[in-house]
Write a protein that holds these residues in place. Sequence first.
Motif, PDB file in Angstrom:
ATOM      1  N   ILE A 227      57.064  37.339 -26.840  1.00  0.00           N
ATOM      2  CA  ILE A 227      55.729  37.930 -25.286  1.00  0.00           C
ATOM      3  C   ILE A 227      54.796  36.603 -25.658  1.00  0.00           C
ATOM      4  O   ILE A 227      54.745  35.753 -26.227  1.00  0.00           O
ATOM      5  CB  ILE A 227      55.079  38.771 -25.784  1.00  0.00           C
ATOM      6  N   ASN A 228      54.790  36.097 -24.243  1.00  0.00           N
ATOM      7  CA  ASN A 228      53.516  35.452 -23.830  1.00  0.00           C
ATOM      8  C   ASN A 228      53.063  35.088 -22.585  1.00  0.00           C
ATOM      9  O   ASN A 228      54.044  36.080 -21.739  1.00  0.00           O
ATOM     10  CB  ASN A 228      54.089  33.897 -24.239  1.00  0.00           C
ATOM     11  N   LEU A 229      52.523  34.756 -22.052  1.00  0.00           N
ATOM     12  CA  LEU A 229      51.812  34.728 -21.004  1.00  0.00           C
ATOM     13  C   LEU A 229      53.305  33.827 -19.677  1.00  0.00           C
ATOM     14  O   LEU A 229      52.794  32.036 -20.010  1.00  0.00           O
ATOM     15  CB  LEU A 229      50.861  33.892 -20.388  1.00  0.00           C
ATOM     16  N   GLY A 230      53.982  34.252 -19.304  1.00  0.00           N
ATOM     17  CA  GLY A 230      55.014  33.715 -18.642  1.00  0.00           C
ATOM     18  C   GLY A 230      55.296  33.427 -17.533  1.00  0.00           C
ATOM     19  O   GLY A 230      54.605  34.390 -16.399  1.00  0.00           O
ATOM     20  N   LEU A 231      56.544  32.251 -16.658  1.00  0.00           N
ATOM     21  CA  LEU A 231      56.517  32.958 -15.366  1.00  0.00           C
ATOM     22  C   LEU A 231      57.473  33.981 -14.971  1.00  0.00           C
ATOM     23  O   LEU A 231      58.822  34.224 -15.289  1.00  0.00           O
ATOM     24  CB  LEU A 231      57.122  31.184 -15.351  1.00  0.00           C
ATOM     25  N   VAL A 232      56.476  34.143 -13.990  1.00  0.00           N
ATOM     26  CA  VAL A 232      57.253  35.774 -13.510  1.00  0.00           C
ATOM     27  C   VAL A 232      58.323  35.615 -12.440  1.00  0.00           C
ATOM     28  O   VAL A 232      58.376  34.857 -11.643  1.00  0.00           O
ATOM     29  CB  VAL A 232      56.626  36.772 -12.420  1.00  0.00           C
ATOM     30  N   GLN A 233      59.555  35.524 -12.613  1.00  0.00           N
ATOM     31  CA  GLN A 233      60.740  35.513 -11.888  1.00  0.00           C
ATOM     32  C   GLN A 233      60.814  36.251 -10.353  1.00  0.00           C
ATOM     33  O   GLN A 233      61.033  37.331 -10.460  1.00  0.00           O
ATOM     34  CB  GLN A 233      61.784  35.857 -13.270  1.00  0.00           C
ATOM     35  N   PRO A 234      61.388  35.191  -9.793  1.00  0.00           N
ATOM     36  CA  PRO A 234      61.834  36.131  -7.936  1.00  0.00           C
ATOM     37  C   PRO A 234      62.958  37.018  -8.607  1.00  0.00           C
ATOM     38  O   PRO A 234      62.982  38.091  -8.138  1.00  0.00           O
ATOM     39  CB  PRO A 234      61.619  34.820  -7.560  1.00  0.00           C
TER      40      PRO A 234
END
Length: 347
Positions: A155-162
């Motif tokens: 888990i982490n504050l990651g990039l939401v993929q489209p």
Amino acid sequence: MNEPLRAAVIGAGYWGPNLARNFRTSPHWDLVAVCDLDEAKAAKVVGPRSTVEVMTSTEALLARDDVDAVAIATPASTHAAIAMAALRAGKHVVVEKPIADNSADAQAMVDLADERGLVLMVDHTFCYTPPVLKIRELVADGSLGDVLFIDSVRINLGLVQPDVDVFWDLAPHDLSILDFVLPGGLEPVGIAAQGADPIGAGQTCVGYLTLPLASGAIAHVHVNWLSPTKIRQMVVGGSKQTVVWDDLQPQQRLTVYDRGVELGAEQPDKATTNISYRLGDAWAPALPEREALGAMVAEFAGAIREGRAPRTDGRAGLRVLKVLEAASRSLADGGRLVTGSTVEVSA
């Protein structure tokens, strides 16, 4: 047998430069070309004053007779087409994860590699890290005993993929590790996926994947794009010992605990069992420091020279892909446990 094999990298985006660097520095390989539709990107990877050729045509690259193998680092939707073309051209192939964007294409890749007698490998990078190699060793030599459970958190504050949800983005890492360390690979008897999109991103951003195993053990994977804290941890609990891998602790990534629960004899006067707790020592295995991709390209070369399957072969990639597809079916069905023929992952 002692001459370096000749490799080309297809794709100069995010992962391609890492592959190119490791092929260049490996004593087992001679990097001869980097190919990308964007010539400037490929040229940047190659750098100035280099004998490595910059190319923009995959077809021209695969027609070369001085290329033994290709590494594919392009969008997942293109993996199958490029890999099939490379195999038909007689090239060994390593492809970044996932092996393809659907299991039918992945199966076709595996079948063609078998038919042509070529190596098809998936770059499941974590499987070549010293901690995961040690976990595999501890499971294989019986140090942990029978595997009872596996808990994995990524888990982490990651990039939401489209284009993909959090399962397809992050869980392939954990699933490839499970497939690598479990005897016989990852073959769950059921798959259940629960997820949520609390921010309205249009994709599942928080996910929980539950995998009951044939042995009676259970595996659980938690993936999350929204956590303000980063956690990379896996716990493999055995009947003898338990190992904890914390990838964010470079000084002590692995800790083995001689602790657990033991069941005694059943009581004659009641339907209960004596339970005792084993509180033994904890120790940290010494691990070498080396780049996983370096070990991966060495394994690729070894598999080609020895005519054997690599540790993370096409079938391993196919098993991981089938679990992801079953997870998507479960998620679409409200998290129902998918079982039976719809969860068959053997390749």
